[in-house]
Design an enzyme around this catalytic site. Structure first.
Site, PDB file in Angstrom:
ATOM      1  N   HIS A  94      -8.304  -1.358   6.205  1.00  0.00           N
ATOM      2  CA  HIS A  94      -8.516  -2.430   6.761  1.00  0.00           C
ATOM      3  C   HIS A  94      -9.081  -3.434   5.752  1.00  0.00           C
ATOM      4  O   HIS A  94     -10.141  -3.098   5.035  1.00  0.00           O
ATOM      5  CB  HIS A  94      -9.305  -2.318   7.909  1.00  0.00           C
ATOM      6  CG  HIS A  94      -9.525  -3.677   8.662  1.00  0.00           C
ATOM      7  ND1 HIS A  94      -8.591  -4.329   9.352  1.00  0.00           N
ATOM      8  CD2 HIS A  94     -10.396  -4.502   8.542  1.00  0.00           C
ATOM      9  CE1 HIS A  94      -8.996  -5.445   9.843  1.00  0.00           C
ATOM     10  NE2 HIS A  94     -10.123  -5.568   9.390  1.00  0.00           N
ATOM     11  N   ASN A 120      -6.637   4.837   8.416  1.00  0.00           N
ATOM     12  CA  ASN A 120      -5.979   3.566   8.311  1.00  0.00           C
ATOM     13  C   ASN A 120      -7.028   2.800   6.975  1.00  0.00           C
ATOM     14  O   ASN A 120      -8.218   3.068   6.887  1.00  0.00           O
ATOM     15  CB  ASN A 120      -6.424   2.864   9.579  1.00  0.00           C
ATOM     16  CG  ASN A 120      -5.921   1.330   9.531  1.00  0.00           C
ATOM     17  OD1 ASN A 120      -4.801   0.907   8.867  1.00  0.00           O
ATOM     18  ND2 ASN A 120      -6.779   0.403  10.090  1.00  0.00           N
ATOM     19  N   ASN A 166       0.807  -1.459   0.024  1.00  0.00           N
ATOM     20  CA  ASN A 166      -0.121   0.077   0.180  1.00  0.00           C
ATOM     21  C   ASN A 166       1.073   1.329   0.125  1.00  0.00           C
ATOM     22  O   ASN A 166       0.636   2.045  -0.607  1.00  0.00           O
ATOM     23  CB  ASN A 166      -0.765  -0.146   1.356  1.00  0.00           C
ATOM     24  CG  ASN A 166      -2.224  -0.839   0.683  1.00  0.00           C
ATOM     25  OD1 ASN A 166      -2.932  -0.239   0.134  1.00  0.00           O
ATOM     26  ND2 ASN A 166      -2.465  -1.972   1.556  1.00  0.00           N
ATOM     27  N   LYS A 187      -0.314  -2.381  14.822  1.00  0.00           N
ATOM     28  CA  LYS A 187      -0.492  -1.949  16.474  1.00  0.00           C
ATOM     29  C   LYS A 187      -1.382  -0.911  16.461  1.00  0.00           C
ATOM     30  O   LYS A 187      -1.684  -0.106  15.779  1.00  0.00           O
ATOM     31  CB  LYS A 187       0.961  -1.250  16.687  1.00  0.00           C
ATOM     32  CG  LYS A 187       1.890  -2.615  16.988  1.00  0.00           C
ATOM     33  CD  LYS A 187       1.809  -3.045  18.472  1.00  0.00           C
ATOM     34  CE  LYS A 187       2.977  -4.195  18.515  1.00  0.00           C
ATOM     35  NZ  LYS A 187       2.644  -5.074  19.373  1.00  0.00           N
TER      36      LYS A 187
HETATM   37  C1  GAR Z   1      -3.362  -4.785   3.965  1.00  0.00           C
HETATM   38  O1  GAR Z   1      -4.117  -5.854   3.377  1.00  0.00           O
HETATM   39  C2  GAR Z   1      -3.849  -3.888   4.948  1.00  0.00           C
HETATM   40  O2  GAR Z   1      -5.309  -3.625   4.704  1.00  0.00           O
HETATM   41  C3  GAR Z   1      -3.800  -4.667   6.203  1.00  0.00           C
HETATM   42  O3  GAR Z   1      -2.741  -5.215   6.152  1.00  0.00           O
HETATM   43  C4  GAR Z   1      -2.263  -5.431   4.681  1.00  0.00           C
HETATM   44  C5  GAR Z   1      -0.783  -4.738   4.624  1.00  0.00           C
HETATM   45  O4  GAR Z   1      -0.089  -4.908   3.439  1.00  0.00           O
HETATM   46  N1  GAR Z   1      -4.285  -3.823   7.280  1.00  0.00           N
HETATM   47  C6  GAR Z   1      -4.591  -4.260   8.395  1.00  0.00           C
HETATM   48  O5  GAR Z   1      -5.124  -5.585   8.684  1.00  0.00           O
HETATM   49  C7  GAR Z   1      -4.860  -3.410   9.545  1.00  0.00           C
HETATM   50  N2  GAR Z   1      -5.772  -3.707  10.508  1.00  0.00           N
HETATM   51  P1  GAR Z   1       0.834  -4.151   3.065  1.00  0.00           P
HETATM   52  O6  GAR Z   1       1.972  -4.112   3.697  1.00  0.00           O
HETATM   53  O7  GAR Z   1       1.421  -4.868   1.657  1.00  0.00           O
HETATM   54  O8  GAR Z   1       0.358  -2.546   2.327  1.00  0.00           O
END
Ligand code: GAR
Length: 194
Positions: free
Chosen positions: A114, A112, A22, A96
């Protein structure tokens, strides 16, 4: 839309814990002239986060600070944000919960992404849980961050159908693609109203 000189863009910080896909999509999108922000600072709470390598390659200021561990470290991060004139903090795979004093300092300015249709499936393993529950749809949500896990006011959601063939992994990939599309754009929209 008006083109923006790099120096006129609003500075944002991106917080990561891992891969940083992301983060990449946000950085790429922000390099377009008409986009009103640039990623000025990247903070990881994990020393080996892959996203930090990307940050270095891009020559974006980056720090490994496991700052949710102590207020001293949290204040160090807040100082970095202040010094760099950071207008908004974007969590991108930051795993976190932010301490309350930290959120207070950036009230309404931390968002954020999710990988579920919140309020469903807060926390981890969202895709496996959605499939197990025979959900027809899943997706992703961009929301403001408050003191509770994945619980702040929702800004945007995009959904996708879960097919019979989907596994947790295929669904994750499908949703990640959507995340990469909506998160950078949503940041631009939110910032344009700040
Ligand atoms: C993503 O899918 C994001 O939505 C999720 O972690 C992944 C990170 O991927 N976030 C959560 O679960 C937060 N609660 P990335 O490091 O490749 O962006």
């Amino acid at each position: 839309m008006k083109k923006l000189d790099g120096n006129l863009k609003k500075n944002i910080a991106v917080f990561i814990s891992g891969r940083g896909s992301n983060l990449k999509s946000i950085v790429r999108y922000s390099s377009k002239k008409k986009i009103i922000y640039k990623v000025k600072v990247i903070i990881s709470n994990k020393r080996n986060a892959q996203g930090l390598l990307f940050a270095k390659k891009q020559k974006i200021k980056n720090y490994y600070i496991n700052f949710t561990k102590s207020k001293r470290l949290g204040n160090r991060v807040l100082n970095i944000l202040k010094k760099n004139d950071i207008k908004m903090v974007c969590l991108a795979g930051f795993m976190k919960i932010l301490p309350a004093y930290f959120i207070k300092n950036y009230k309404g300015k931390i968002i954020n992404i999710h990988p579920s249709l919140l309020p469903k499936y807060k926390g981890l393993n969202t895709h496996a849980r959605a499939i197990k529950n025979n959900e027809e749809f899943s997706g992703c949500t961009v929301h403001y961050v408050n003191n509770l896990l994945d619980s702040g006011k929702i800004i945007i959601q995009k959904k996708t159908r879960i097919t019979k063939k989907d596994t947790a992994n295929s669904l994750k990939q499908k949703i990640l693609k959507i995340e990469h599309k909506i998160y950078p754009r949503t940041i631009n929209k939110v910032l344009s109203n700040l």
